[in-house]
Motif scaffolding. Structure first.
Motif, short mmCIF file in Angstrom:
data_model
loop_
_atom_site.label_atom_id
_atom_site.label_comp_id
_atom_site.label_asym_id
_atom_site.label_seq_id
_atom_site.Cartn_x
_atom_site.Cartn_y
_atom_site.Cartn_z
N LEU A 104 0.98 -1.25 -0.03
CA LEU A 104 0.01 0.02 -0.08
C LEU A 104 0.91 1.05 0.06
N GLY B 230 -15.27 1.76 4.91
CA GLY B 230 -14.02 2.80 4.58
C GLY B 230 -14.16 3.77 3.60
N PRO C 189 -8.04 20.07 2.16
CA PRO C 189 -6.65 19.73 3.00
C PRO C 189 -5.98 18.23 2.79
N LEU C 190 -7.03 17.14 2.61
CA LEU C 190 -6.62 15.80 2.86
C LEU C 190 -6.70 15.33 1.36
N MET D 105 -10.08 0.37 -0.59
CA MET D 105 -9.73 1.52 -1.07
C MET D 105 -9.14 1.30 -2.62
N GLU E 298 -14.00 7.74 4.35
CA GLU E 298 -12.84 8.73 3.99
C GLU E 298 -13.38 9.82 3.13
N ARG F 221 -13.17 13.67 4.41
CA ARG F 221 -12.68 14.69 3.46
C ARG F 221 -13.47 15.94 3.12
N PHE G 231 -5.18 8.99 3.45
CA PHE G 231 -5.89 7.82 4.16
C PHE G 231 -4.84 6.43 4.11
N PRO G 232 -4.40 6.39 2.68
CA PRO G 232 -3.73 4.85 2.31
C PRO G 232 -2.49 4.89 3.68
#
Lengths: 162, 530
Positions: free
Chosen positions: A25, B444, A41-42, B182, B448, B452, A47-48
């Motif tokens: 990952l 998940g 901002p993200l 993901m 996320e 965000r 997240f990964p």
């Protein structure tokens, strides 16, 4: 910290899998082409990175737990039970075989072979009855999907006959 | 209010004709028959059978549709319980305790508690739909990204830290699930993640594929590897009916599941999964028979099944009033509405009130018919387990592969199915819980997205996550749950050092507690360093 005897050395496989996934990952995230569309901002990499850290921390945590004599409780039975890898491999092989053969040979042949191989691996030794049931399952599911659900499963080499 | 009930009565009058009842019965039977196919869940069953209703006039179509809806939902639970092949993410939880019950010869009880629980939750949910549509809509509109993120974090922690014996293994499983979730395009920037250049991975892995792989293929491989350790004995079928004890253990989970399910179903971005996870966690904590969890506890079927069905009723509420489908199934219903030229949304109750009330009445009727038709059939379904082991597990693998292939008609999906099946096998063998993995895959990406989104709106200010009382409350409870073992251990240490003074014997109780907590503590304290 006292190191007790490790109960099942093979359990370190879990640690290896977690660490490998974390590495994969991280590698995927860090080698990804830079994003010009990034907004807010993200970005898509935060997240990964968090998840790969979580995987690494869990890998270390489980390793420490194992070294201290801890072990995961298998779903049933005990950790000492012998595993039958031949049966295991036939099932896995049969599933993978379908992936290769479903389009050239069609669902009826691929699925029938899958069912027969599984029945055989799980210990049935009545070839005629088993072949019959496999054919029935494969043909039955093919026609059920075709006529009731309107899904065309691949006919493969039997195109035109079915 | 009185007018509402009057409209509902008119809806019943429109729906309750002999012809319509027949359509409803056909719908229930067809829905069950299709839903019972492994790997096919409610939404797929409804979508597949939808064309059958097009030939009918709207009222008959809707009532048949309601029958398919409930039949498909019940059929999906049936396969989850009997074969452990959930067709939809919302019945994944049922597959856990339900299948364990089935293995212990209590399949009919599992099926019955699922059927009655679904009936009760569906009925209460539909009553709530009638009574509460307006206030629920107001609540839903008030919830923003920070609140949704907090709710999802709560679901993560609930299934990971609260359940299971080893927290670190739970979090490991959750992390693997988050990683699988993901795969594919990042929803906001279009960045490809973990696709390795494969076009088949750009859309991510279908949740049904992951669930079927982990549960069905993982289970088959697990049974295969242990074939010499367990002689082939047919699973006992046992007595067919719910005993008084089963009933008394089921009714509270039914009601709690309903209470959890309806609000989550009604809020956009809620869905049916979170309440089933929370219901399972709650029942596991509240049960008087904790030793039965992991071996087939009836509460673990009753609660999540009720939650699932109540959430379905809730999602119909937001679909009708806001025009927002919050579940896959309501998305299909939405499609059905649009084929009749009806546009769901705030005006729907005024512009097509006759159809809306006929649909709501149909939901009541479909629910009743489902119970009448399927409760007597529960022992018959359970007899499926009498099939000798080779045929049973060959069938599980066969339908798992078939169900997976029919999602996208992609042979490569079967390779992913095998790979994740091996992962499920390894997890079973080494005691990693599978539920956190599934929760990670499903929630998940949504978590996320909400995180965000929240930070985009606040322009990077992290305090936005704590900006409402609801968020503060949720994080406070979570901190307490995660830190509690640490606090208890410290307290025990103080107690131990105090008791090591002469004249005071160490209390054996606190010692035992510490031994029990030491593994789980290792997991939780480590997690906080993330």
């Amino acid at each position: 910290m006292t190191f007790a005897r490790v109960q099942r050395p093979s359990e370190f496989l879990i640690v290896g899998i977690l660490a490998a996934l974390a590495g994969l990952l991280l590698w995927d995230t860090l080698t990804a082409p830079a994003q010009s569309m990034e907004r807010g901002p993200l970005g898509p990499t935060v997240f990964p990175i968090v998840v790969s850290c979580m995987l690494l921390v869990c890998a270390v945590g489980i390793a420490v737990d194992l070294l201290r004599g801890g072990h995961g409780q298998p779903e049933e039975g005990t950790a000492d039970d012998r595993s039958d890898w031949a049966t295991w491999a036939v099932i896995l092989g049969a599933v993978t075989l379908v992936a290769v053969t479903i389009e050239p040979l069609g669902w009826v042949l691929a699925g029938g072979a899958l069912f027969y191989l599984c029945v055989w691996a799980f210990g049935s030794r009545k070839p005629f009855r088993d072949l019959g049931i496999s054919a029935l399952m494969a043909l039955g599911s093919f026609y059920f999907f075709y006529s009731v659900l309107g899904i065309d499963l691949p006919a493969g080499v039997l195109q035109g006959i079915l | 209010m009185i007018e509402t009930w009057h409209l509902l009565a008119e809806g019943f009058a429109a729906a309750l004709t002999p012809t319509n009842l027949m359509y409803a019965a056909i719908g229930v039977l067809l829905g069950t028959a299709v839903g019972v196919l492994p790997g096919i869940g409610t939404s797929l069953a409804v979508a597949l059978l939808l064309p059958l209703t097009f030939a009918l006039e709207p009222t008959s179509a809707f009532i048949m549709f309601a029958g398919i809806f409930y039949g498909g939902a019940y059929g999906g639970s049936t396969t989850s319980i009997l074969l452990r092949t959930p067709g939809e993410s919302s019945t994944v939880v049922t597959a856990i305790e339900g299948h364990l019950m089935a293995k212990n010869g209590r399949a009919p009880q599992a099926l019955a508690t699922a059927a009655i629980g679904s009936f009760i939750a569906g009925t209460i949910g539909t009553v709530l739909l009638v009574a509460l549509a307006t206030p629920i809509v107001k609540l839903a509109v008030g919830m923003g990204a920070p609140e949704y993120f907090a709710v999802m974090v709560m679901a993560f922690v609930a299934v990971t830290a609260v359940l299971g014996t080893s927290r670190v293994r739970g979090f490991a499983a959750l992390a693997i699930g988050l990683l699988i979730g993901m795969i594919g395009l990042d929803a906001q920037t279009g960045q490809q993640r973990l696709t390795f250049g494969m076009p088949q991975l750009v859309d991510g892995l279908d949740i049904v594929l992951v669930a079927v792989a982990v549960f069905a293929i993982g289970e088959a491989l697990w049974v295969a590897s242990r074939i010499r350790n367990e002689p082939d004995k047919p699973i006992p079928v046992g007595r067919p009916w719910l005993s008084r004890a089963d009933l008394s253990r089921s009714w509270r989970p039914w009601l709690r599941g309903t209470a959890l399910g309806f609000p989550f179903g009604a809020i956009p971005a809620g869905g049916a999964e979170i309440p089933t996870f929370l219901s399972y966690a709650a029942e596991r904590k509240l049960t008087k028979h904790p030793e039965e969890f992991g071996k087939g506890a009836i509460e673990g079927v009753a609660g999540p099944e009720a939650a699932n069905n109540a959430a379905a009723a809730g999602s119909v509420t937001s679909m009708l009033t806001l025009g927002l489908p919050t579940s896959a199934t309501t998305a299909v219903i939405l499609a059905a509405f649009t084929t009749y030229g009806i546009q769901p949304g705030p005006q729907l109750l005024e512009s097509h009130s006759d159809l809306v009330w006929a649909l709501i009445a149909s939901l009541f009727i479909g629910n009743v018919l489902l119970l009448i038709i399927n409760l007597p059939l529960a022992p018959m379904w359970a007899k499926l387990l009498r099939i000798p082991r080779p045929y049973l597990y060959a069938g599980v693998v066969f339908f798992a592969v078939l169900g997976t292939y029919s999602i996208n008609a992609q042979p490569l999906d079967i390779v992913f199915l095998a790979a994740i099946g091996v992962l499920g096998f390894v997890m079973r063998k080494y005691g990693l819980p599978v539920l956190p993995l599934i929760v990670g895959v499903i929630l998940g990406p949504r978590a996320e997205l909400q995180l965000r989104r929240a930070l985009q709106i606040s322009d990077g200010d992290f305090w936005t996550l704590l900006s409402s009382p609801l968020c503060v409350t949720i994080y406070g409870v979570l901190a307490l749950v995660l830190l509690w073992p640490l606090v208890r251990k410290l307290r025990n240490r103080v107690a131990m050092s105090a008791s090591s003074r002469p004249g005071q014997a160490p209390s054996s109780e606190s010692r035992q507690e510490e031994v029990g907590e030491s593994t789980s503590l290792a997991g939780s304290s480590r997690h906080e360093t993330d």
